[in-house]
Design a protein around this motif. Structure first.
Motif, mmCIF file in Angstrom:
data_model
loop_
_atom_site.group_PDB
_atom_site.id
_atom_site.type_symbol
_atom_site.label_atom_id
_atom_site.label_comp_id
_atom_site.label_asym_id
_atom_site.label_seq_id
_atom_site.Cartn_x
_atom_site.Cartn_y
_atom_site.Cartn_z
ATOM 1 N N PRO A 74 -13.677 -10.757 -26.888
ATOM 2 C CA PRO A 74 -13.985 -9.951 -25.639
ATOM 3 C C PRO A 74 -12.659 -9.668 -25.027
ATOM 4 N N GLU A 75 -11.165 -9.299 -25.344
ATOM 5 C CA GLU A 75 -10.325 -9.309 -24.935
ATOM 6 C C GLU A 75 -10.148 -8.278 -26.102
ATOM 7 N N ASP A 76 -10.467 -7.712 -27.016
ATOM 8 C CA ASP A 76 -10.460 -6.684 -28.374
ATOM 9 C C ASP A 76 -11.081 -5.812 -27.697
ATOM 10 N N ILE A 77 -9.834 -4.169 -28.517
ATOM 11 C CA ILE A 77 -10.485 -3.186 -27.569
ATOM 12 C C ILE A 77 -10.823 -2.302 -29.680
ATOM 13 N N ALA A 78 -11.612 -2.544 -29.702
ATOM 14 C CA ALA A 78 -12.888 -1.610 -31.294
ATOM 15 C C ALA A 78 -12.876 -0.333 -31.129
ATOM 16 N N ALA A 79 -12.457 1.176 -31.758
ATOM 17 C CA ALA A 79 -12.856 2.078 -30.755
ATOM 18 C C ALA A 79 -12.887 3.084 -32.333
ATOM 19 N N ARG A 80 -13.902 3.874 -32.128
ATOM 20 C CA ARG A 80 -14.280 5.009 -33.750
ATOM 21 C C ARG A 80 -12.621 6.341 -33.540
ATOM 22 N N PHE A 81 -12.018 5.443 -34.359
ATOM 23 C CA PHE A 81 -10.648 7.033 -33.982
ATOM 24 C C PHE A 81 -10.563 8.721 -34.667
ATOM 25 N N GLY A 82 -11.783 8.398 -36.106
ATOM 26 C CA GLY A 82 -12.407 10.107 -36.350
ATOM 27 C C GLY A 82 -12.420 9.875 -37.332
ATOM 28 N N GLY A 83 -13.726 10.832 -38.424
ATOM 29 C CA GLY A 83 -14.081 10.622 -39.254
ATOM 30 C C GLY A 83 -14.389 9.010 -39.552
#
Length: 325
Positions: free
Chosen positions: A236-245
């Motif tokens: 829950p505390e983690d931050i997953a994101a798309r960095f690019g490509g």
């Protein structure tokens, strides 16, 4: 610059095609606490926060070059004291005497606050009119409901603007701008409270082959499915994101070297055993780094990227921590 434009009730900045500031009116200077010599000749991006530089490159420049104008861009600029000030920007490309420039009009977002205060004042006046004169109760009630509706709409607009600007359209997870802001927050927490955190960079193995073999539409499906796996694996505390490509990132708060390695290996396993109907199989390589007192925003990204490169060199479908290099 025309005398009326100098003291117009809005900010005005004119930049050349390279982004250097040519002209700026007195109104904007007073709002931001600058003098002419502070801004003229400087690059416009010197006013932008890190997150807003990404917006400028991904939205402003493409639209101004393609359409010749940008309307109602929500943007934050840094004033003389380094404070973030919200604006709505309209811009138009303009040519004069063989020189191309971009004229920008900036309106402070505090107008929205003034609008809300005006709504409250109107509501109070209506209530007083009802008590004192007992006039048209049904009509007043209708006006009251309309004001409440406008207040709700205003809140939804503000909330929608923030959500849109922070979300990757294809995968539905946070975008690079949001990741950048959260990374800055984690570094500040580390410097103030020594709260350890780690960073993962995840890259799809042979993704170019996926696009070349199955097409970009299947490639997009693969990206969205991987994003969902990462979101599921994240705490829950983690931050997953798309960095690019085909690259994704995960910030792991309160996570040291050993925990980061375990998390990275678990992602390898989950991706490999997932059902990939579109491509038959899929793997990822992972690079991990843990923030130290010697690190900066740039170095932790560089360290995780070097670890990712090592995973690629070691045969892919594996995880490497920078401390192992």
């Amino acid at each position: 610059m025309d005398e009326r434009l100098i003291e117009a009730p809005c900010g005005f900045i004119s930049i050349d095609h390279n982004g250097s500031i040519i002209e700026v009116n007195k109104t904007f200077l007073e709002w931001m606490g600058f003098k002419q010599e502070n801004l003229v000749g400087k690059h416009f991006e010197s006013l932008l926060t890190t997150g807003n530089k990404l917006i400028f490159h991904s939205y402003f420049y493409p639209n101004i070059n393609l359409h010749g104008h940008v309307e109602e861009l929500f943007i934050n600029l840094r004033n003389q004291n380094g404070e973030s000030v919200p604006y709505l920007m309209n811009a138009r490309r303009f040519g004069q005497n063989g020189q191309e420039m971009i004229d920008c009009i900036l309106v402070q977002m505090k107008k929205r606050i003034d609008y809300e205060l005006e709504l409250r004042t109107t509501k109070k006046q209506m209530e007083e009119a009802y008590i004192e004169k007992n006039l048209a109760f049904a009509k007043l009630e209708q006006i009251y409901l309309e004001i409440e509706k406008k207040q709700i709409e205003l809140m939804e607009i503000n909330s929608g603007l923030v959500e849109i600007s922070n979300t990757d359209k294809l995968t539905g997870i946070p975008n690079r701008r949001f990741f950048q802001e959260k990374l800055e927050e984690q570094i500040e927490l580390y410097l103030k409270e020594q709260k350890t955190f780690s960073l993962l960079i995840i890259d799809i193995d042979h993704f170019k082959k996926v696009n070349d073999t199955y097409g970009h539409q299947i490639g997009d499906i693969v990206l969205a499915k991987l994003a969902n796996i990462l979101k599921t694996q994240a705490r829950p505390e983690d931050i997953a994101a798309r960095f690019g490509g085909e690259e994704f990132v995960i910030i792991l708060p309160h996570t040291g070297v050993d925990e980061a390695i375990l998390m990275a290996q678990r992602i390898n396993q989950e991706v490999e055993r997932a059902e990939w109907k579109e491509t038959g199989c899929l793997t990822v390589s992972v690079g991990a780094a843990t923030f130290t007192v010697k690190d900066t925003e740039a170095t932790i990204l560089k360290n995780a990227d070097q670890a990712l490169y090592a995973s690629k060199e070691n045969g892919r479908n594996c995880a490497t921590h920078f401390s192992e290099l």
